[in-house]
Design a protein around this motif. Structure first.
Motif, PDB file in Angstrom:
ATOM      1  N   GLY A 113     202.453  -3.730 -52.329  1.00  0.00           N
ATOM      2  CA  GLY A 113     203.352  -3.345 -53.423  1.00  0.00           C
ATOM      3  C   GLY A 113     203.711  -4.488 -54.353  1.00  0.00           C
ATOM      4  N   ARG A 114     203.717  -5.696 -53.839  1.00  0.00           N
ATOM      5  CA  ARG A 114     204.079  -6.859 -54.652  1.00  0.00           C
ATOM      6  C   ARG A 114     202.873  -7.730 -54.993  1.00  0.00           C
ATOM      7  NH1 ARG A 114     210.111  -8.644 -52.774  1.00  0.00           N
ATOM      8  NH2 ARG A 114     210.941  -6.532 -52.703  1.00  0.00           N
ATOM      9  N   ASP A 115     201.692  -7.250 -54.661  1.00  0.00           N
ATOM     10  CA  ASP A 115     200.448  -7.960 -54.946  1.00  0.00           C
ATOM     11  C   ASP A 115     200.503  -9.395 -54.405  1.00  0.00           C
ATOM     12  OD1 ASP A 115     197.839  -8.062 -55.866  1.00  0.00           O
ATOM     13  OD2 ASP A 115     198.433  -8.872 -57.828  1.00  0.00           O
ATOM     14  N   ILE A 116     200.864  -9.515 -53.118  1.00  0.00           N
ATOM     15  CA  ILE A 116     200.943 -10.812 -52.448  1.00  0.00           C
ATOM     16  C   ILE A 116     199.694 -10.994 -51.594  1.00  0.00           C
ATOM     17  CG2 ILE A 116     202.210 -12.176 -50.736  1.00  0.00           C
ATOM     18  CD1 ILE A 116     204.746 -10.614 -51.602  1.00  0.00           C
ATOM     19  N   ASP A 117     199.014 -12.104 -51.790  1.00  0.00           N
ATOM     20  CA  ASP A 117     197.848 -12.452 -50.987  1.00  0.00           C
ATOM     21  C   ASP A 117     198.344 -13.332 -49.838  1.00  0.00           C
ATOM     22  OD1 ASP A 117     195.597 -13.576 -49.811  1.00  0.00           O
ATOM     23  OD2 ASP A 117     194.613 -14.049 -51.712  1.00  0.00           O
ATOM     24  N   PRO A 118     198.313 -12.844 -48.598  1.00  0.00           N
ATOM     25  CA  PRO A 118     198.873 -13.621 -47.498  1.00  0.00           C
ATOM     26  C   PRO A 118     198.200 -14.981 -47.296  1.00  0.00           C
ATOM     27  CG  PRO A 118     197.742 -11.668 -46.670  1.00  0.00           C
ATOM     28  CD  PRO A 118     197.782 -11.559 -48.151  1.00  0.00           C
ATOM     29  N   GLU A 119     196.906 -15.061 -47.579  1.00  0.00           N
ATOM     30  CA  GLU A 119     196.199 -16.335 -47.404  1.00  0.00           C
ATOM     31  C   GLU A 119     196.603 -17.363 -48.456  1.00  0.00           C
ATOM     32  OE1 GLU A 119     191.964 -16.029 -46.992  1.00  0.00           O
ATOM     33  OE2 GLU A 119     192.140 -14.278 -45.680  1.00  0.00           O
ATOM     34  N   GLN A 120     196.857 -16.909 -49.668  1.00  0.00           N
ATOM     35  CA  GLN A 120     197.160 -17.815 -50.774  1.00  0.00           C
ATOM     36  C   GLN A 120     198.655 -18.008 -50.996  1.00  0.00           C
ATOM     37  OE1 GLN A 120     194.721 -19.509 -52.451  1.00  0.00           O
ATOM     38  NE2 GLN A 120     193.352 -18.551 -50.976  1.00  0.00           N
ATOM     39  N   ASP A 121     199.441 -16.972 -50.755  1.00  0.00           N
ATOM     40  CA  ASP A 121     200.843 -16.973 -51.169  1.00  0.00           C
ATOM     41  C   ASP A 121     201.850 -17.193 -50.049  1.00  0.00           C
ATOM     42  OD1 ASP A 121     199.885 -16.348 -53.731  1.00  0.00           O
ATOM     43  OD2 ASP A 121     200.000 -14.197 -53.326  1.00  0.00           O
ATOM     44  N   LEU A 122     201.408 -17.103 -48.783  1.00  0.00           N
ATOM     45  CA  LEU A 122     202.337 -17.196 -47.657  1.00  0.00           C
ATOM     46  C   LEU A 122     201.940 -18.326 -46.715  1.00  0.00           C
ATOM     47  CD1 LEU A 122     202.694 -13.398 -46.751  1.00  0.00           C
ATOM     48  CD2 LEU A 122     204.120 -14.765 -48.303  1.00  0.00           C
ATOM     49  N   PHE A 123     202.912 -18.846 -46.007  1.00  0.00           N
ATOM     50  CA  PHE A 123     202.667 -19.911 -45.040  1.00  0.00           C
ATOM     51  C   PHE A 123     202.272 -19.330 -43.680  1.00  0.00           C
ATOM     52  CE2 PHE A 123     204.353 -22.597 -41.584  1.00  0.00           C
ATOM     53  CZ  PHE A 123     203.522 -23.690 -41.752  1.00  0.00           C
ATOM     54  N   ASP A 124     201.117 -19.740 -43.187  1.00  0.00           N
ATOM     55  CA  ASP A 124     200.671 -19.512 -41.815  1.00  0.00           C
ATOM     56  C   ASP A 124     200.705 -18.038 -41.386  1.00  0.00           C
ATOM     57  OD1 ASP A 124     199.598 -20.497 -39.438  1.00  0.00           O
ATOM     58  OD2 ASP A 124     201.565 -20.729 -38.506  1.00  0.00           O
ATOM     59  N   VAL A 125     200.100 -17.180 -42.190  1.00  0.00           N
ATOM     60  CA  VAL A 125     200.010 -15.756 -41.855  1.00  0.00           C
ATOM     61  C   VAL A 125     198.547 -15.430 -41.545  1.00  0.00           C
ATOM     62  CG1 VAL A 125     200.289 -13.398 -42.702  1.00  0.00           C
ATOM     63  CG2 VAL A 125     202.004 -15.126 -43.235  1.00  0.00           C
ATOM     64  N   TRP A 126     198.345 -14.739 -40.421  1.00  0.00           N
ATOM     65  CA  TRP A 126     197.015 -14.360 -39.956  1.00  0.00           C
ATOM     66  C   TRP A 126     196.922 -12.834 -39.920  1.00  0.00           C
ATOM     67  CZ3 TRP A 126     193.824 -18.398 -39.649  1.00  0.00           C
ATOM     68  CH2 TRP A 126     194.416 -19.672 -39.581  1.00  0.00           C
ATOM     69  N   PRO A 127     195.737 -12.291 -39.900  1.00  0.00           N
ATOM     70  CA  PRO A 127     195.597 -10.825 -39.890  1.00  0.00           C
ATOM     71  C   PRO A 127     196.427 -10.145 -38.792  1.00  0.00           C
ATOM     72  CG  PRO A 127     193.462 -11.825 -40.292  1.00  0.00           C
ATOM     73  CD  PRO A 127     194.406 -12.951 -39.977  1.00  0.00           C
ATOM     74  N   GLU A 128     196.508 -10.753 -37.617  1.00  0.00           N
ATOM     75  CA  GLU A 128     197.268 -10.141 -36.523  1.00  0.00           C
ATOM     76  C   GLU A 128     198.781 -10.177 -36.745  1.00  0.00           C
ATOM     77  OE1 GLU A 128     196.048 -14.343 -35.126  1.00  0.00           O
ATOM     78  OE2 GLU A 128     195.084 -12.696 -36.178  1.00  0.00           O
ATOM     79  N   ASP A 129     199.232 -10.916 -37.780  1.00  0.00           N
ATOM     80  CA  ASP A 129     200.662 -10.992 -38.116  1.00  0.00           C
ATOM     81  C   ASP A 129     201.089  -9.885 -39.079  1.00  0.00           C
ATOM     82  OD1 ASP A 129     200.787 -13.399 -36.653  1.00  0.00           O
ATOM     83  OD2 ASP A 129     200.288 -14.579 -38.428  1.00  0.00           O
ATOM     84  N   ILE A 130     200.132  -9.154 -39.622  1.00  0.00           N
ATOM     85  CA  ILE A 130     200.433  -8.132 -40.633  1.00  0.00           C
ATOM     86  C   ILE A 130     200.511  -6.759 -39.955  1.00  0.00           C
ATOM     87  CG2 ILE A 130     199.629  -7.033 -42.757  1.00  0.00           C
ATOM     88  CD1 ILE A 130     198.248  -9.748 -43.409  1.00  0.00           C
TER      89      ILE A 130
END
Length: 151
Positions: A113-130
């Protein structure tokens, strides 16, 4: 027969002396806890530090072996990991908690909804964290016996 009874009594004495293994030093039973983060933390992320410090204090009181602690972030709460991207103090607090077994879970609905790329925009987020939905994850965890905390 005496020998067997002596062995049993010795084992019981050691168990009593050691204490119940599911209890922490200060008498807290094992806990399953959700920390719900969905509010903004200020431009510098300073408001998130209080919540992270609460988690640290909780871990230390109960004992990291006696707690399953999850942080569920959605809406403005995802700002915690956005602020940490460029804030070494927040990074240190998060990494320390993760090293002690805390799981940080991020709402996919918020990311999309906010067009956030977890790899680029967030600290230390992995697929299993979503997780698909932050609020659905909270409800699921509560049904599994997790206690809800809103710092």
């Amino acid at each position: 027969m005496r020998f067997i009874r002596l062995i049993i009594m010795t084992a019981v004495a050691f168990w009593v002396a050691a204490g119940d293994p599911v209890r922490a030093q200060d008498g807290y039973a094992a806990q399953k806890v959700i920390y719900h983060i969905n509010l903004a933390g200020g431009d510098d992320g300073s408001a998130y530090k209080g919540a992270l410090n609460n988690m640290r204090n909780h871990l230390e009181a109960v004992g990291k072996a006696n707690i399953d602690l999850r942080v569920v972030m959605h809406g403005d709460g995802v700002g915690l990991l956005q602020a940490a991207k460029d804030n070494q103090q927040l990074q240190g607090l998060i990494v320390s908690l993760k090293n002690d077994g805390v799981r940080f879970l991020v709402c996919n609905n918020t990311l999309v909804g906010r067009d956030i790329d977890p790899e680029q925009d967030l600290f230390d987020v992995w697929p299993e964290d979503i997780v698909p939905s932050g609020v659905a994850e909270i409800a699921k965890l509560q049904l599994e016996g997790f206690v809800y905390i809103k710092p």
